[in-house]
Design a protein around this motif. Structure first.
Motif, PDB file in Angstrom:
ATOM      1  N   ASN A 168      11.644  -7.212  -1.280  1.00  0.00           N
ATOM      2  CA  ASN A 168      12.913  -7.662  -0.699  1.00  0.00           C
ATOM      3  C   ASN A 168      12.702  -8.756   0.337  1.00  0.00           C
TER       4      ASN A 168
ATOM      5  N   HIS B  69      10.340 -10.935   0.049  1.00  0.00           N
ATOM      6  CA  HIS B  69      10.088 -12.117  -0.780  1.00  0.00           C
ATOM      7  C   HIS B  69      11.410 -12.715  -1.250  1.00  0.00           C
ATOM      8  N   VAL B  70      12.364 -11.861  -1.619  1.00  0.00           N
ATOM      9  CA  VAL B  70      13.693 -12.348  -2.001  1.00  0.00           C
ATOM     10  C   VAL B  70      14.324 -13.136  -0.857  1.00  0.00           C
ATOM     11  N   TYR B  71      14.199 -12.610   0.346  1.00  0.00           N
ATOM     12  CA  TYR B  71      14.764 -13.264   1.526  1.00  0.00           C
ATOM     13  C   TYR B  71      14.081 -14.600   1.808  1.00  0.00           C
TER      14      TYR B  71
ATOM     15  N   LYS C 269      11.893 -16.426  -0.354  1.00  0.00           N
ATOM     16  CA  LYS C 269      11.649 -17.357  -1.457  1.00  0.00           C
ATOM     17  C   LYS C 269      12.696 -17.309  -2.573  1.00  0.00           C
ATOM     18  N   GLY C 270      13.487 -16.239  -2.636  1.00  0.00           N
ATOM     19  CA  GLY C 270      14.526 -16.162  -3.665  1.00  0.00           C
ATOM     20  C   GLY C 270      14.257 -15.155  -4.762  1.00  0.00           C
ATOM     21  N   PRO C 271      13.188 -15.301  -5.564  1.00  0.00           N
ATOM     22  CA  PRO C 271      12.972 -14.361  -6.676  1.00  0.00           C
ATOM     23  C   PRO C 271      12.374 -13.031  -6.227  1.00  0.00           C
ATOM     24  N   TRP C 272      12.581 -12.025  -7.058  1.00  0.00           N
ATOM     25  CA  TRP C 272      11.980 -10.707  -6.854  1.00  0.00           C
ATOM     26  C   TRP C 272      10.529 -10.765  -7.306  1.00  0.00           C
ATOM     27  N   LYS C 273       9.595 -10.339  -6.453  1.00  0.00           N
ATOM     28  CA  LYS C 273       8.173 -10.326  -6.816  1.00  0.00           C
ATOM     29  C   LYS C 273       7.511  -9.133  -6.149  1.00  0.00           C
TER      30      LYS C 273
END
Length: 223
Positions: free
Chosen positions: A169, A171-173, A175-179
């Motif tokens: 989450n 990373h979502v915040y 960079k955008g994508p889920w990783k």
């Protein structure tokens, strides 16, 4: 007023957990199936993370309250020359859909028995986790916690020890994508005067066995 210095924040996912190798562990531990401890390999992974920070001055380690994360923190601190305090922060715990109801978080007395470096004065960003739905449901909580701990400790490098979903989450915040990161991996955020920039993510080069880390298993989060 002097401007604060730039600093780094490392994200560490806990090491391998016992239910990864003992598929009947949860069945045998129905009263704490969401709180497995580390395996021998998991402790070695944490030890290897700790070697990466041997000569780095860390202001605080901010840690999820689950045992696997606290054990990871303890192994890391043991390898450091300047041993920081460990702050227990529920804001970085697993999402509620992955926990018992209520979560079987160990008592502070149990946690304190693992290390003399537990910071008993620390006031967490979250005393109680709000209702959440799915893996993405904890996104607002972990971002608020990240911002909260950087406000509590405005200077000095930080280490955050958490779980796969909260780190994904973040990373979502950022960079955008889920990783989804692997166990025992390192990710680094540069805090440029309050602006967060992700330098690297899911780094494995410090690990002697950089495979079978339970990363990238889910291309999409549970909703």
């Amino acid at each position: 007023m002097a401007q604060k210095e730039k600093r780094s924040i490392w994200l560490v996912r806990h090491g391998e957990r016992v239910d990864n190798v003992d598929k009947k562990w949860k069945e045998k531990n129905p009263n704490k199936w969401d709180d497995p401890e580390l395996t021998v390999r998991g402790k070695k992974q944490a030890f290897e993370v700790g070697r990466s920070f041997h000569n780095i001055n860390i202001e605080r380690i901010i840690c999820s309250p689950f045992i696997r994360c606290v054990e990871t923190a303890v192994e890391i601190v043991a390898m450091m020359e300047n041993k920081p305090k460990i702050c227990i922060e529920p804001g970085f715990m697993e999402p509620l859909n992955a926990c018992m109801d209520p979560p079987s978080i160990p008592s502070m007395e149990t946690i304190k028995a693992l290390s003399t470096r537990i910071d008993e004065e620390y006031k967490p960003v979250y005393d109680k986790i709000p209702q959440e739905v799915g893996d993405l449901g904890c996104g607002e909580r972990v971002v608020k916690t990240l911002k909260g701990v950087t406000e509590k400790f405005p200077e000095g490098h930080l280490i955050i020890i958490s779980h796969g979903v909260p780190i994904a989450n973040l990373h979502v915040y950022l960079k955008g994508p889920w990783k989804y990161v692997g166990q025992g991996t390192l990710s680094k955020i540069n805090d440029n005067y309050g602006n967060f920039v992700l330098e690297y993510y899911n780094k494995k080069t410090h690990l002697s066995q950089p495979s079978d880390l339970h990363d990238d298993e889910r291309m999409f989060p549970k909703t």
